[in-house]
Design a protein around this motif. Structure first.
Motif, PDB file in Angstrom:
ATOM      1  N   LEU A  38       0.819  -1.214   0.000  1.00 27.29           N
ATOM      2  CA  LEU A  38       0.000   0.000   0.000  1.00 27.29           C
ATOM      3  C   LEU A  38       0.853   1.264   0.000  1.00 27.29           C
ATOM      4  CD1 LEU A  38      -2.750  -1.072   2.563  1.00 27.29           C
ATOM      5  CD2 LEU A  38      -3.021  -0.851   0.087  1.00 27.29           C
ATOM      6  N   ALA A  39       2.008   1.186   0.645  1.00 23.01           N
ATOM      7  CA  ALA A  39       2.913   2.338   0.717  1.00 23.01           C
ATOM      8  C   ALA A  39       3.781   2.473  -0.531  1.00 23.01           C
ATOM      9  CB  ALA A  39       3.803   2.226   1.955  1.00 23.01           C
ATOM     10  N   GLY A  40       3.757   1.458  -1.388  1.00 20.86           N
ATOM     11  CA  GLY A  40       4.581   1.488  -2.595  1.00 20.86           C
ATOM     12  C   GLY A  40       6.038   1.198  -2.325  1.00 20.86           C
ATOM     13  N   LYS A  41       6.331   0.618  -1.172  1.00 22.91           N
ATOM     14  CA  LYS A  41       7.713   0.329  -0.810  1.00 22.91           C
ATOM     15  C   LYS A  41       8.306  -0.713  -1.756  1.00 22.91           C
ATOM     16  CE  LYS A  41      10.556  -1.055   3.159  1.00 22.91           C
ATOM     17  NZ  LYS A  41      10.528  -1.464   4.589  1.00 22.91           N
ATOM     18  N   GLY A  42       9.475  -0.422  -2.294  1.00 25.40           N
ATOM     19  CA  GLY A  42      10.175  -1.376  -3.141  1.00 25.40           C
ATOM     20  C   GLY A  42       9.765  -1.363  -4.592  1.00 25.40           C
ATOM     21  N   LEU A  43       8.777  -0.527  -4.955  1.00 27.88           N
ATOM     22  CA  LEU A  43       8.333  -0.428  -6.346  1.00 27.88           C
ATOM     23  C   LEU A  43       8.367   1.023  -6.801  1.00 27.88           C
ATOM     24  CD1 LEU A  43       5.114  -2.681  -6.331  1.00 27.88           C
ATOM     25  CD2 LEU A  43       7.396  -3.312  -7.168  1.00 27.88           C
TER      26      LEU A  43
END
Length: 554
Positions: free
Chosen positions: A239-244
């Protein structure tokens, strides 16, 4: 004003505790209503995470579920793998739209003469539009069938993920587990997650590794082992967009295909369900949601996540009625809404708003006047389905509440007097309360309405034959082990006219009824149990469905 604020500050911990207890009470009721042994659930909202661990991981266990308990996550592993694939995509290791065969040249599970396999891309696999059939063809040695031209329709396929896994393993020159540890588990601190079952794991819940599937393990499509704590870490990172890259996260969450499943009946839910890249998408009155479910054996799991509010909920449990609790869980933790995902799957209640009302009424009023309870609910606009009523009757049967099951099935017959299934269920309940003649009468009515039901005919024969009583069945009881796997066994015991078979690897129980000297049947007439005797005339071996011998322990 300060005094009021001060009093509220004192009361707040108690208010919060009360709210938590209320959710726990709801969870406890849900477990009882569906006969589930336990649940592990984690919910995050406004940056705060709450964990709920209740009951046990499997019927018969005494060890309680905790936050570290590992479950089989089934298809929830597809979402995690999709995330890893998109991280590789961000680094230019593979393209979403380049035919995957161009990366590996040959693939033994495809028909090299059919050029359509060369059209399949990562985007198609992740959005279930590859056309590849499901895993049932795995052991045939025949090429995996293509159900349609790649990219032209939707059909859920773990086989596609298996193919994409092999491509990614070749591109990175790494096995799946190493890829997942490096791309997902270690960066997101998912310390209890793996696609590989090891010998030091507690098998009391997850059971031993299925050696018959060793050739296809580890598998991105279904072998993920994890818990709600770890999986919620993944959801919150997602949901946080971490790693993308931001554009990649947006792509993952956006419609890549409709979810009008080829060969499945269409319904209203199809208007609200689509597929992203590795994720189910749902639109309802609360906004656009991400979701997926897991199902492997009797392990079930589900998550729902809201990209706008960053809410997420994930749970793991076991049992044939497991996902019937999903609608109530979503309403309890994420606000009242229509969970179209459950209607699309067909694994929930047909009328999820009705059944909790029925359960509450029965808790308060008892089972002495069930018709009146049904009529009152109907007068208030609540609808029932035969499938929901039948499912509840069998929950009561599993809980050995036979008298209560009897009146529920009696009500089912009253509402659906032309249903063979209703009479069949009522007959089974009649038998369990000791009324053999009523059982025979209802089985005969069921057979009259459905003459093709071979099992019902067998059941009547079993009840009418005086030689099929419990004392006569004891000769077939005992422990039967596989000759090649002594630690894998079947335990058989007699109960009235039935043989109860318990599988050692998962505790699952099956009922068999006698139809001959050494032959028994299950409700699935293709799933027969037969015995062989030794030279002395004693039961020596058992065979279930196949010709694999289970040898009786002396």
């Amino acid at each position: 004003m300060k005094r009021i604020a001060f009093l509220l500050s004192l009361l707040f911990p108690y208010i919060a505790l009360y709210a938590q207890q209320t959710k726990q009470q709801i969870l406890q009721q849900l477990l009882e209503d569906t006969n589930l042994p336990g649940i592990q659930l984690v919910y995050t909202a406004n940056g705060k995470t709450s964990a709920y661990n209740m009951g046990v991981g499997k019927e018969g266990l005494t060890k309680k579920i905790n936050s570290s308990t590992i479950f089989r996550a089934g298809s929830l592993g597809k979402c995690v793998f999709a995330y890893a694939v998109l991280r590789l995509y961000d680094r230019g290791i593979l393209s979403l739209d380049t035919p995957l065969m161009s990366y590996i040249d040959t693939y033994k599970r495809f028909d090299a003469k059919d050029p359509r396999y060369s059209m399949i891309t990562a985007r198609m696999v992740l959005s279930h539009t590859s056309g590849l059939a499901e895993f049932q063809e795995f052991d045939t040695g025949e090429p995996v069938r293509l159900l349609f031209a790649p990219g032209s329709s939707f059909s859920y396929s773990g086989e596609g993920y298996w193919f994409l896994q092999k491509v990614v393993e070749k591109l990175t020159n790494k096995p799946l587990e190493q890829i997942m540890q490096e791309e997902v588990f270690k960066p997101l601190h998912m310390q209890s997650s793996t696609y590989v079952q090891s010998s030091n794991m507690d098998t009391s819940i997850i059971g031993p590794e299925n050696k018959d599937l060793a050739a296809m393990m580890p598998n991105a499509a279904f072998t993920l082992l994890t818990n709600a704590h770890d999986y919620n870490l993944f959801l919150q990172a997602l949901l946080a967009g971490k790693g993308l890259k931001p554009a990649t996260q947006k792509l993952m969450f956006s419609k890549q295909s409709t979810a009008q499943w080829l060969g499945h009946a269409t319904g209203k839910a199809d208007n609200y369900i689509n597929w992203g890249l590795g994720l189910g998408l749902q639109q309802n009155e609360n906004g656009n949601m991400l979701w997926h479910w897991g199902s492997t054996g009797d392990f079930y799991s589900f998550f729902l996540a809201n990209p706008a509010t960053k809410q997420s909920m994930v749970f793991f449990t076991r049992g044939t009625s497991a996902l019937k609790i999903t609608d109530q869980l979503v309403d309890t933790f994420m606000g009242k809404q229509t969970t179209w995902a459950m209607r699309w799957l067909g694994l929930g209640y047909d009328h999820p708003e009705t059944m909790p009302k029925l359960y509450n009424a029965l808790r308060k009023q008892g089972f002495n006047n069930v018709p009146n309870i049904f009529n009152k609910l109907k007068s208030k606009g609540y609808q029932f389905s035969e499938r929901d009523i039948n499912a509840y009757g069998y929950v009561l049967m599993k809980q050995t509440r036979y008298k209560q099951a009897f009146v529920i099935f009696k009500q089912q017959v009253a509402i659906y007097p032309q249903s063979a299934n209703a009479y069949d269920s009522f007959a089974e309940a009649s038998e369990n309360v000791g009324d053999k003649q009523l059982a025979i009468k209802n089985y005969k009515k069921a057979l009259e309405l459905d003459t093709a039901n071979i099992a019902t005919g067998y059941h009547i024969k079993a009840l009418q034959n005086a030689g099929f009583t419990e004392d006569k069945l004891n000769t077939f009881t005992g422990k039967f082990s596989r000759a090649d796997k002594a630690d894998v066994f079947l335990q058989l015991h007699a109960r009235e006219t039935k043989l109860i078979l318990t599988q050692s690897w998962d505790g699952n129980k099956l009922e068999f009824f006698r139809i001959g000297d050494v032959e028994f049947y299950n409700a699935d007439t293709q799933f027969k149990l037969r015995f062989e005797k030794d030279t002395a005339g004693n039961i020596d071996k058992a065979f279930v469905a196949t010709n694999v011998a289970w040898v009786k322990k002396k």
